[in-house]
Design an enzyme around this catalytic site. Structure first.
Site, PDB file in Angstrom:
ATOM      1  CG  HIS A 150      -2.042  -0.945   1.166  1.00  0.00           C
ATOM      2  ND1 HIS A 150      -1.901  -2.259   1.552  1.00  0.00           N
ATOM      3  CD2 HIS A 150      -3.332  -0.798   0.764  1.00  0.00           C
ATOM      4  CE1 HIS A 150      -3.057  -2.886   1.401  1.00  0.00           C
ATOM      5  NE2 HIS A 150      -3.936  -2.030   0.918  1.00  0.00           N
ATOM      6  CE  LYS A 205      -3.868  -0.455   4.609  1.00  0.00           C
ATOM      7  NZ  LYS A 205      -5.164   0.115   5.048  1.00  0.00           N
TER       8      LYS A 205
END
Length: 246
Positions: A135, A139
């Protein structure tokens, strides 16, 4: 139906807010973030349904507030650590209102989970399992909620079909390990890969998200389901908004 977003100032909260403003069937109600002027209690009180796109650090506080004033909830964030009481609180809230637990609301992620369960039941212990998730660097949670859900699905399938215990990070000879990796780099919206690897072959399932809008659209489908079906209290998964039977 008035929709309030928990985590309204984040990436997903902003995307969903814009999508809700463009629809006629929903009204965007007051939202909550750590910097908002609204209290969590007032946001719950002034909306018909809540969507949680915040973080696991807020989950305990959110569920305490909702148990005092139950409202339907789409819980679209990563659960806290297993040592928390969130699963119990989800069950408690689901006794009063619908609760949809969906760390990933895309159609592709749902299909990947179903295929992973199928393959885990087909491939025996000659096949090692590796999960990799990637990600964007912003995040905060790692491992992702989707990856944790994939681990649970694989462990359940192995126990049911092969009477074999699987887990992550175990070192017992009697327990098979699932290798799990997380990476936070660049601006990647999300990628989850599951590989079943033997000495002679490998099969890989990969789901890649190119735009975060797919998650907001998934939430909108679940909101449509809540609006049109008026489901009874209970705990539900993301498939309720997908109109699929696989």
């Amino acid at each position: 139906m008035r929709v309030g977003i928990i985590g309204c100032s984040g990436r997903m909260g902003t995307l969903l807010s814009n999508l809700l403003r463009a629809t006629a069937r929903f009204t965007l109600g007051p939202g909550f973030s750590r910097t908002s002027t609204h209290s969590l209690a007032s946001v719950i009180d002034n909306n018909d349904v809540l969507v949680d796109f915040s973080s696991s650090s807020l989950s305990e506080e959110l569920f305490r507030a909702l148990l005092s004033n139950p409202k339907p909830l789409i819980f679209a964030t990563t659960k806290p650590a297993p040592s928390s009481s969130i699963d119990e609180k989800i069950e408690d809230l689901a006794a009063y209102v619908p609760v949809v637990v969906c760390p990933n609301t895309s159609l592709g992620a749902y299909v990947q989970k179903r295929l992973a369960a199928l393959l885990a039941a087909v491939f025996d212990d000659a096949y090692d399992i590796r999960i990799t998730e990637v990600h964007h660097r912003g995040k905060k949670d790692a491992i992702s909620g989707t990856a944790n859900e994939l681990v649970s699905i694989l462990c359940d399938a192995k126990k049911k079909e092969w009477q074999q215990e699987y887990r992550v990070g175990a070192d017992s000879d009697s327990v098979k390990n699932i290798e799990l990796h997380a990476s936070r780099v660049g601006n990647i919206s999300g990628e989850h890969e599951i590989a079943f690897i033997s000495d002679k072959e490998q099969i890989t399932l990969r789901h890649t998200v190119f735009s975060r809008e797919v998650f907001a659209e998934g939430v909108l489908r679940i909101l449509d389901w809540l609006l049109n079906e008026s489901p009874p209290p209970g705990c539900y998964g993301p498939e309720v908004g997908l109109k699929v039977s696989v």
